[in-house]
Each structure stands twice: as C-alpha cells, then as structure tokens.
Design an enzyme around this catalytic site. Structure first.
Site, mmCIF file in Angstrom:
data_model
loop_
_atom_site.group_PDB
_atom_site.id
_atom_site.type_symbol
_atom_site.label_atom_id
_atom_site.label_comp_id
_atom_site.label_asym_id
_atom_site.label_seq_id
_atom_site.Cartn_x
_atom_site.Cartn_y
_atom_site.Cartn_z
ATOM 1 N N GLU A 313 6.616 7.867 3.684
ATOM 2 C CA GLU A 313 7.784 7.318 2.978
ATOM 3 C C GLU A 313 8.779 8.411 2.597
ATOM 4 O O GLU A 313 9.297 8.451 1.490
ATOM 5 C CB GLU A 313 7.333 6.527 1.744
ATOM 6 C CG GLU A 313 6.453 5.330 2.103
ATOM 7 C CD GLU A 313 6.082 4.444 0.916
ATOM 8 O OE1 GLU A 313 6.084 4.935 -0.225
ATOM 9 O OE2 GLU A 313 5.801 3.248 1.146
ATOM 10 N N ASP A 392 -1.045 -2.139 1.456
ATOM 11 C CA ASP A 392 -0.469 -1.549 0.261
ATOM 12 C C ASP A 392 -0.786 -2.369 -0.981
ATOM 13 O O ASP A 392 0.110 -3.024 -1.522
ATOM 14 C CB ASP A 392 1.058 -1.437 0.458
ATOM 15 C CG ASP A 392 1.686 -0.521 -0.567
ATOM 16 O OD1 ASP A 392 0.943 0.109 -1.327
ATOM 17 O OD2 ASP A 392 2.932 -0.448 -0.595
ATOM 18 N N GLU A 414 -8.666 4.528 -3.249
ATOM 19 C CA GLU A 414 -7.580 4.442 -4.229
ATOM 20 C C GLU A 414 -7.297 2.985 -4.562
ATOM 21 O O GLU A 414 -7.068 2.156 -3.675
ATOM 22 C CB GLU A 414 -6.313 5.116 -3.668
ATOM 23 C CG GLU A 414 -5.147 5.107 -4.648
ATOM 24 C CD GLU A 414 -3.903 5.865 -4.131
ATOM 25 O OE1 GLU A 414 -4.071 6.828 -3.354
ATOM 26 O OE2 GLU A 414 -2.789 5.478 -4.497
ATOM 27 N N GLU A 420 1.741 -3.566 -9.413
ATOM 28 C CA GLU A 420 2.939 -3.644 -8.570
ATOM 29 C C GLU A 420 3.042 -4.977 -7.840
ATOM 30 O O GLU A 420 4.064 -5.651 -7.904
ATOM 31 C CB GLU A 420 2.931 -2.483 -7.571
ATOM 32 C CG GLU A 420 4.081 -2.562 -6.577
ATOM 33 C CD GLU A 420 4.141 -1.384 -5.622
ATOM 34 O OE1 GLU A 420 3.259 -0.513 -5.671
ATOM 35 O OE2 GLU A 420 5.105 -1.342 -4.824
HETATM 36 O O1 GCW Z 1 2.867 0.787 -3.116
HETATM 37 C C1 GCW Z 1 3.828 1.688 -2.648
HETATM 38 C C2 GCW Z 1 4.867 1.757 -3.689
HETATM 39 C C3 GCW Z 1 5.580 3.077 -3.768
HETATM 40 C C4 GCW Z 1 4.531 4.182 -3.812
HETATM 41 C C5 GCW Z 1 3.716 4.107 -2.545
HETATM 42 C C6 GCW Z 1 2.598 5.131 -2.513
HETATM 43 C C7 GCW Z 1 4.591 6.219 -5.034
HETATM 44 O O2 GCW Z 1 5.772 0.709 -3.492
HETATM 45 O O3 GCW Z 1 6.366 3.063 -4.928
HETATM 46 O O4 GCW Z 1 5.093 5.459 -3.996
HETATM 47 O O5 GCW Z 1 3.102 2.858 -2.435
HETATM 48 O O6 GCW Z 1 1.450 4.733 -2.754
HETATM 49 O O7 GCW Z 1 2.839 6.287 -2.242
#
Ligand code: GCW
Length: 713
Positions: A313, A392, A414, A420
């Site tokens: 990212e 995610d 993790e 979120e």
């Molecule tokens: O879940 C996503 C989130 C991001 C986050 C990323 C990650 C810190 O939307 O905000 O960044 O994962 O885990 O690196």
C-alpha cells in the site's frame, strides 16, 4: 478514566485477605508491581500484606496457616541453591511450596520447566498459593486470582499450571504522531485521539499509557508497537530524534512486563540518514541500521524490536532494488541481532493498483505468492506477521494458507481488535468467537495442527521440533483517549478477549466474556450479566448476517472509510473486485479448475474441501465460488433467499437489543448506559441501511422475488 476490567471492587476478595508476597531476588520492576497491586488492594479492602524478602529466613509449611494467599517466585537462574523435581530453586522457602505439588503436577512442571511467564496455582493448608517461574509469571498469577474473585479462596480447586500459548502476545498501534490529513491521529481508530501522541509530539502526560500498561499486564500481553505501520515523516523520527520520548513510554510499560517496539520505515537510511539508497545489500545501508539499533538499545536496553510494512500500500521496501522480502527483513534482523531484538515483518503485501479487467489477479493469493517461496530464508530473529485471512480483517474469511506454507519460518498471526470492518465501535460486535475459531482452526498437517499451534511453535509432521518456529500472536489495538478507552464501552470486551485468547486460544470465548462482565460490572444486578450475554454472545454472527453475505466480504463504503454499505463500493476498482454479482449469480471463483487457483494454496484436506462446491462450507461459499442465485446451500436454502432472510432477521435481533439495554437504566453507571444507548441507535440505523441496500441490490440484480414478502425498495 474508566477502570475497564480493573475497578477497585474487582480486587475486594483478594484485598480483604492476609497476603504474603515473596517476589524473590530478581523481582525487578514487575515484582514491584505485584507488591503495589496487593498493597493497594489490601489498603482498600482491609486485608494485610507481608512482603517476604530473600534474606528474611526460611518459610515453612506452618507459615501457610498465617496467610490466605501466598504469591512466590520459585526460580532464579542467578541464585540456584537446590532443586525439586529437576527445577533449580533460588532459596529454601519456595521448596516448601513446590513440594506441596502432587507428583503428577511436579512431573509436569519438571518436564516443561517453570519459565518466567509460568505459574502454578494450588490450594493447600487452607491457603491459595501461586508459585511462579519469574516476576511476570507472578503478575499473571496474581491476576488469575483476581479473576477468580471469591472462588479463589473457597472450596477445593485442582492445582493448575498456566503458561502462555505463544512467547509474544503483541498489540500494534496504528497511531500517528502528526494528525494525518486522511487517516487522522489514529489510523482506523474509533476511540478518539492517541494515548501516546497529541499536538505532533509524544504527550507530556502519559498517565493513560501507564493505566493501559496495567490493563495489558493483567492479561499477559507483553509487547506493544507504539506507532502506525504506515510510517510517515514525523513518525519515522521516533527511531532517531524521538528516542528519549520512546524511552519515557517504555518506562511505563516495563513494570507491567510489556516490551516496546517501533514501526520503522524501510526508507529510513535515505529519509533520516541522507544516504542515496535503502538497498538491503548496500554496506552503508547495513551500517546505518546497525548504528540506529545501537542507539535504540543504548537508550532502551529491553527494546523489543521493529514492526515493518514494506512494499505494501505504498510503503517503501526492498522491491525497489530488485531484492525480496527475505533480504529486506534480514537487513533489519542483523542490526537487531546483537541486542536480542526481533523484526516483525508483515506479510500484508498485494497489488493495490490492479487492472480489474484481469480476472487472474486475485488479492487473496498475494501473500502466499510473495512469501511461501521464501520459506527458510528468514533469519531466526525475524517473525513473519500474517493477517488471519488472505484479504483484510473481514467479518468472515478463510484462514490464510500462508500459515501452513512456511514450516521453516517463525510465524505470527495478526488479528484486528479495532473494528475497522466490524462496525467501527459503533456496532456491538464481540470478536472473541471469531478469534477463537481462527486460532483453533486445524489448518496444517492433515487438519491436526491449529493456527495457534503453528504460531506457538508446537511441533507437527510438517514442522519438526525446533525452537525457531515460535512466533506469536499480534493484533491491532482499539484504544484511544476516549472516556471509555474504546468509544463503545462494550468494545472493551474485545481488548480483554484478545489478551485472554492470546494467552490461551482454547478458552471458550463466551466464558471469557462472562469473566469480563464480572470484572467490569462487579456486584451488578444479575440482569446486567444476562443482558450483556444477550447482546454480545452472538453479535459477531449477527453483524455478519446483516453485512456482506456468505464470506464474500467488503461491500463497504470507500468514502465513509469502510463504514456502512456500498455493495459495489470496490467493484471494478484498482483495489480489487470482490463479488462479481451480475444478473445470473454472485461470488468469486477461486477454484483451481476454473478460477484464480487460490484454493490450491491450501494443504489437504482444505484445498479439496474448498474446491468442491458440494463440500465448501456455506459461510465461505461466495469467497470460493461464483454461483447462480438459485444455488441451494448446504442449509437447504437458496443463496438469494438466504441473503434476503438473514439480512432482515439480523436487523430484528439488533432492534430488540435497544429495549433490552434500556431496561438496564440505573443498573450500570449513567454515562456508560447513555453511551451504549446512543451507539445502539446508530447500530439499528446502520444495520437497517445494510439490510435494505443489500436486499434491494440483489433483488434488482437477480429479479428473484423475496419469498418472505418483506419490503424491498
Ligand atoms: O486494513 C487495512 C487498513 C489500512 C491498514 C492496512 C494494513 C495501516 O485499511 O488502514 O494500514 O490494512 O494492515 O497495513
């Protein structure tokens, strides 16, 4: 500041007793914390504290009669003077307690050792006795007694030996020092500002951090990374100019057995060091990291290590130099090695700029494709940190196949405590059952070795015994400077459950919830306990039932930062496409035969089970298969009717919670009652929006009428 699960009243049973603490010669600051906790409890509740110092002479069994509770450290490598059942002992007084063990308990302790974090708890001679391997074990044993309340002192309990499943039980904070223009002070934070930072710097008043450290220590959480894995400009400097402030934070965690970690930027040699490159094979880069680590340890000798998000990212990483993740991770590992530090290198790597037209690119495959080929190449002070699912932190995902694919790599799983994708601490969503399921999933070795066993280094057929495999359990924290720590007061239960399940992933999550209720609402009317179970026990499944169906995930609104429904929110975007709904059907074909091949990343029996429509579990059906709306689930219902019914039923469930909670008015503190009531109203509003959008969307796509005749718009 809300006391969370450590209100003074929770210490009443212990605090009214006669307590002896023998913290041993190496008690250190953690031993001091144990003494302080007992001192505070007996002062409030009328008991007494005796501290037995190493030079105070020998305690014999007669001493047991003078106390109701004895907390003693059994072993110190530095002062061995004898042994019981093969365990070296520091001083004769603790022999007394260990000889009280039954032969089988003694044998258990002798085989596995009584290490720092481990404690034995027994009832003997009218006293409750905790014998720990070290000061941290003593702290954990103390809180084990607190959690038992009066039961710790009445009746007979069998002797128990408690030790944590995994050596590292970590919380990661996605806190920014500077307020980020898009992500704010805490990325994906739903509980106000950061407890560490305000006004672009580390806070002067860190009293909240001290209280947080106490909460974490009570659960056995022993590691905290204090800044966001997306390391921006100011945050990067914590590693250099900010070290004195990091040390202030570490000083507050240390007395509770918690080590401090930093997230670092892979580009730091350039951005902080002024070098022309961050290439891991460049000698100057290596020297820069070594010097940086030396400075950290000169300031914070027990510093834990680094957490790294690289080539993910938009974060910098080794790919820019044609190097791979093992090269990158080992660079940092070598800098930390002389000091005993560890690199937690994240496996959350995928292409976030993909072409949606390309149906072979599948985000779910990415972590495995990047990392599995690197098995065996990581240094032994690298832990690869793998999100529990391949996507995610969705409300429902299969377990990441990476966790079964790297037997020669230390792995950590993790989890995400911050909600979120699970209601952002506006919705009640108790995640204990999700984590219990994920950690207990028998992923490896023909479905005999669980995720928890993999990350704890328990040997198995695919991973012969070797210490190397123990990694840990990590999670993203959900706290902020909010009055109730977590925005939604009931979200405190998620932090609690994380700590308890990281200690013992086999614990029943509803029993954990019950424990949390008892501690957080001591002496409350029994209706409080009953109502909280009604709201929370199945709230994860309820949340799932009104959001994205059958494992397909997402359908969240990108503009409202992943909150609320937007069925096509991510469809046909560069971030990936998630459900592929059309007039005929829905779901993603991830089979080997006709799809992206993701199912083939699993070991048997999972790859066959997921590949075959007939055996794929309903709750993951749309993650693995694209099916017609009329496809009949194993439950006997069609996919489309399942989507219609479960969305509507779930909103009825949530609506009923409002009245159930209203009936507790006056039975819990007013402000807490009001806060939960306000959030429940939002949950009903939001769940209703989910229901109506999802039901309406699929009616319009499919044209199939809802057999229940409930409204569709
Ligand atoms: O879940 C996503 C989130 C991001 C986050 C990323 C990650 C810190 O939307 O905000 O960044 O994962 O885990 O690196």
């Amino acid at each position: 500041m809300h006391p969370a699960w450590l209100p003074d009243a929770a210490f009443a049973p212990l605090g009214s007793r006669r307590v002896l603490v023998a913290p041993g010669p190496d008690a250190g600051e953690v031993g001091g914390t144990v003494v302080d906790e007992v001192r505070r409890a007996v002062a409030a509740h009328g008991g007494s504290l005796t501290v037995h110092a190493p030079g105070d002479g020998v305690l014999d069994t007669a001493a047991l009669h003078a106390y109701d509770l004895v907390l003693a450290v059994a072993r110190s490598a530095a002062h061995p003077t004898g042994s019981v059942a093969g365990i070296p002992l520091p001083s004769t007084e603790v022999d007394v307690f260990l000889t009280l063990l039954t032969p089988s308990d003694a044998a258990d302790v002798a085989t596995t050792g009584l290490d720092e974090d481990t404690f034995v708890r027994m009832q003997t001679g009218g006293a409750t006795v905790v014998v720990a391997g070290g000061a941290t074990g003593l702290l954990y044993g103390l809180h084990d007694v607190v959690r038992s309340g009066q039961d710790a002192f009445v009746g007979d309990r069998p002797t128990t030996t408690s030790r944590p499943a995994a050596p590292v039980r970590m919380l990661d904070h996605w806190d920014n020092v500077d307020v980020h223009p898009v992500m704010g002070q805490v990325e994906r934070g739903y509980a106000g500002g950061s407890i560490f930072y305000a006004d672009g710097r580390v806070r002067d008043d860190l009293s909240r951090v001290a209280a947080y450290a106490r909460l974490l220590g009570s659960l056995g959480v022993n590691a905290v990374a204090i800044n966001n894995v997306n390391v921006h400009r100011t945050e990067a400097r914590l590693l250099t100019d900010g070290l004195a402030d990091v040390a202030r934070i570490a000083d507050l965690f240390r007395p509770h057995g918690v080590r401090t970690y930093l997230s670092v930027s892979f580009a730091a040699p350039m951005t902080l060091g002024g070098l022309g490159t961050s290439d891991p094979l460049d000698a100057d880069v290596q020297a820069w990291w070594a010097a940086a680590a030396d400075r950290v340890y000169a300031t914070i000798p027990d510093f834990g290590g680094f957490v790294v998000k690289a080539d993910s990212e938009g974060q910098p990483g080794p790919f820019a130099y044609g190097r791979d993740h093992a090269d990158g991770a080992n660079l940092l590992a070598q800098a930390l090695r002389p000091h005993g530090g560890t690199v937690f290198w994240r496996a959350f790597v995928y292409n976030h700029e993909q072409d949606w037209r390309d149906r072979r690119t599948d985000r779910a495959r990415a972590a495995y494709d990047h990392f599995a080929p690197l098995d065996g190449r990581f240094d032994d002070n690298v832990v690869l940190q793998v999100k529990y699912g391949p996507m995610d932190f969705q409300v429902r995902e299969p377990i990441s196949p990476v966790l079964a694919a790297m037997p020669r790599t230390r792995l950590a799983v993790e989890l995400q405590v911050t909600q979120e994708y699970t209601g952002q601490q506006q919705h009640v969503c108790y995640l204990g059952p999700l984590w219990h399921e994920a950690l207990g999933f028998p992923l490896a070795d023909d479905a005999t070795r669980t995720v928890a066993q993999v990350v704890s280094g328990v040997p198995g057929a695919s991973a012969p015994a070797r210490d190397l495999t123990a990694g840990g359990i990590t999670a993203v924290s959900n706290v902020g400077d909010d009055e109730f720590w977590t925005g939604h007061p009931l979200a405190q239960a998620n932090l609690y459950a994380y700590g308890r399940l990281a200690w013992d992933p086999t614990t029943d999550p509803v029993a954990v919830l019950d424990e949390w209720i008892g501690l957080t609402f001591p002496d409350a009317d029994p209706r409080v306990r009953g109502t909280l179970h009604t709201l929370m026990d199945d709230s994860w499944l309820t949340y799932e039932a009104y959001t994205a169906p059958l494992g397909v995930g997402f359908m969240v609104d990108p503009l409202r930062r992943h909150y609320g429904p937007n069925v096509d929110g991510y469809e046909y975007s560069k971030w990936g496409t998630y459900h592929f709904a059309d007039r005929d059907g829905v779901g993603v074909d991830r089979t080997v035969a006709t799809g992206t091949g993701y199912a083939g990343q699993y070991p048997p029996p999972w790859r066959d089970l997921y590949e075959d429509l007939a055996t794929c579990p309903d709750e993951l059906l749309l993650f693995f298969h694209h099916v017609p709306y009329g496809h009949v689930l194993r439950s006997g219902q069609t996919v489309i009717q399942h989507v219609y019914d479960t969305r509507a039923d779930a909103v009825d469930v949530v609506t009923a919670w409002v009245d159930a909670w209203a009936a507790l008015d006056g039975l819990v503190p007013d402000r807490l009652h009001a806060r939960v009531a306000e959030r429940l109203a939002e949950q009903v509003r939001s769940a209703t929006e989910w229901r109506d959008q999802v039901r309406t969307y699929f009616f319009r796509k499919s044209g199939v009428p809802d057999a229940s005749d409930r409204p569709i718009y």
